[in-house]
Design an enzyme around this catalytic site. Structure first.
Site, PDB file in Angstrom:
ATOM      1  N   TYR A 236       0.612  -1.806   0.219  1.00  0.00           N
ATOM      2  CA  TYR A 236       0.019   0.187  -0.107  1.00  0.00           C
ATOM      3  C   TYR A 236       0.881   1.697  -0.168  1.00  0.00           C
ATOM      4  CZ  TYR A 236      -2.867   3.843   2.245  1.00  0.00           C
ATOM      5  OH  TYR A 236      -3.518   5.047   2.219  1.00  0.00           O
ATOM      6  N   LYS A 240       1.362   3.993  -3.092  1.00  0.00           N
ATOM      7  CA  LYS A 240       0.962   5.709  -3.069  1.00  0.00           C
ATOM      8  C   LYS A 240       2.392   5.869  -3.213  1.00  0.00           C
ATOM      9  CE  LYS A 240      -2.526   6.840  -1.532  1.00  0.00           C
ATOM     10  NZ  LYS A 240      -3.466   7.186  -2.792  1.00  0.00           N
TER      11      LYS A 240
END
Length: 492
Positions: A236, A240
């Protein structure tokens, strides 16, 4: 209300992605409630056609309790007028031109849109690498390329996460990433190479005729291994971070604001206190504890948990748009959190949760109150593993032995418990970087923005509140957040 800031949104045309997500919904509600004279709001939703996009908007956004205040304030007649300005669009940020096929609509949007707000993301820590790359890394680039075609484009506001910093300790500044930067100086990160590696792996798996389940697991494992290789704890935050790099590298003169919130919690005050949807990072721990299922947990009692109510994040977004729109060439990063100005530790949260559930216990299936104990908090992974071995893994090995000697005796019990222990260890490993986190997010840029907010209109600045110093944690956790959380869990 900060009148100049609200006035800015009058007659503006805005595109918002990530609806019907939690934060995007709160941002949308805020704009509609404080500035119903907005010209148009395009909402990008994942759906097959206009009809299904409208249906998703109605059921997953408008009919939610979050919009209760707006519905009551406007009344049926005015609500219909305001909603005519809201245009749900079926689309997908992982596709060029956001997946919009209608060339007339595309041209119309490029001629009309002034502000682009990208909230779309996948937030699973161990997301499939192909999915994480397409949504969190190349999705923002697609949004940026769309924004650059907007003739009247004044600003792209992108929502990231403060945890792109990885597991760094100490004071963490609001700084941008350099292209190809890694967190451990382990070579150079080449985003195109990451994409090629993923595609190659996917092709291999398909060639081997692996099942969908095997492909999904391999893609998850690849994401986690690539993240770890370059210094990030999970897929994640890694994907990002790469998304931020692409935005910074390709934005040219388009003003760019990156909002990095910490752990987002229920509403503090607007449109009413305690609204939440979905279980966020720490919420599943609170709920499991209240249900009596959490006897032991990995955490450092002195570690600061950086929590921030969702309406404060939305208010910071509103303020950032008004301040930065049209300022050619600027790129600004804002940490929106509480650890720097008003920290709360895991130990404090644990005490507040224990007090709450002792006073107001949840009710078990048999109708009797669930008694919670303080439980055991272990501050290192080795302590936690040792505890799990003594408490669960050794008895499990005994059960396995019985299973081998007497295969007809309760044969499924071993497999069931083994599966649960493996799941628990996997979750603990995913959450470990956050419950043992030693960083404090510097929010100097956000503080400057707060001061500007106060200067705009000191008398009526309360409605754009995003100062964490205004949070009384004991009151918020026990009277707002946990009751809101329990209400959500009971209704779902």
């Amino acid at each position: 209300m900060d009148s100049k800031c609200v006035q800015f949104f009058q007659n503006k045309t805005i595109l918002v992605t990530g609806v019907p997500g939690f934060l995007a919904k709160v941002f949308l509600e805020k704009i509609l409630r404080v500035q119903p004279d907005v010209k148009r709001l395009y909402l990008l939703l994942r759906s097959t056609d206009n009809e299904s996009a409208m249906e998703r908007f109605r059921t997953e956004v408008l009919e939610k309790d979050l919009f209760r205040v707006l519905r009551n304030d406007l009344g049926d007649a005015n609500l219909k007028i305001v909603l005519k300005k809201v245009v749900p669009i079926p689309g997908d940020i992982s596709v060029v031109n956001l997946g919009l096929k209608d060339s007339d609509l595309l041209q119309h949007m490029w001629n009309e849109i002034e502000i682009i707000v990208n909230v779309a993301a996948t937030t699973n820590f161990d997301e499939r690498y192909d999915v994480g790359l397409s949504i969190n890394t190349f999705g923002p680039l697609n949004v940026l390329n769309f924004a650059k075609k907007c003739v009247k484009g004044q600003l792209l506001l992108h929502v990231s996460t403060a945890y792109v910093c990885g597991e760094k300790p100490g004071i963490l500044p609001e700084k941008t990433f350099k292209m190809g930067e890694t967190l451990n100086s382990n070579g150079k990160l080449v985003i195109e190479t990451e994409m090629e590696l993923m595609k190659q792996k996917l092709k291999e798996l398909q060639k081997q005729e692996c099942s969908e389940e095997e492909i999904a697991q391999s893609m998850k494992d690849l994401g986690m291994s690539r993240a770890t290789l370059h210094g990030w704890p999970n897929t994640y935050v890694f994907t990002k971070s790469m998304g931020e790099m692409l935005l910074g590298n390709h934005r040219e003169n388009l003003p760019l604001v990156i909002i990095r919130p910490t752990m987002i919690t229920s509403t503090f005050s607007e449109p009413f206190p305690g609204w939440i949807e979905g279980l966020r990072t720490i919420d599943s721990v609170i709920v499991a504890y209240g249900k009596g299922r959490l006897k032991c947990f990995l955490a450092d009692s002195n570690s600061v948990l950086d929590l921030i109510p969702v309406d404060m994040v939305a208010n910071a977004m509103v303020m950032a748009v008004a301040i930065h729109a049209g300022k050619s060439g600027s790129q600004d990063v804002y940490h929106v959190g509480s650890s720097c100005k008003n920290p709360i530790t895991f130990g404090q949260l644990h005490d507040l949760a224990a007090r709450y559930f002792t006073k107001s216990p949840l009710v078990g299936r048999d109708g009797s109150p669930i008694i919670v104990s303080k439980g055991t908090i272990l501050s290192t992974m080795s302590q936690f593993s040792f505890y799990m071995t003594l408490r669960y893994k050794l008895p499990l090995q005994m059960l396995r032995l019985i299973n081998i000697v007497y295969p007809w005796w309760n044969g499924n019990k071993y497999k069931d418990i083994d599966r649960k222990i493996k799941l628990a260890m996997r979750l603990v490993d995913l959450y470990r970087p956050y419950v043992l986190f030693k960083g404090i997010f510097d929010d100097m840029n956000t503080e400057r923005m707060r001061l500007k907010r106060q200067d705009i209109n000191k008398e009526i600045s309360g409605s754009l509140e995003f100062d964490p110093k205004s949070i009384d944690w004991e009151d918020y956790i026990t009277n707002i957040h946990i009751p809101g959380l329990i209400s959500y869990v009971l209704q779902n």
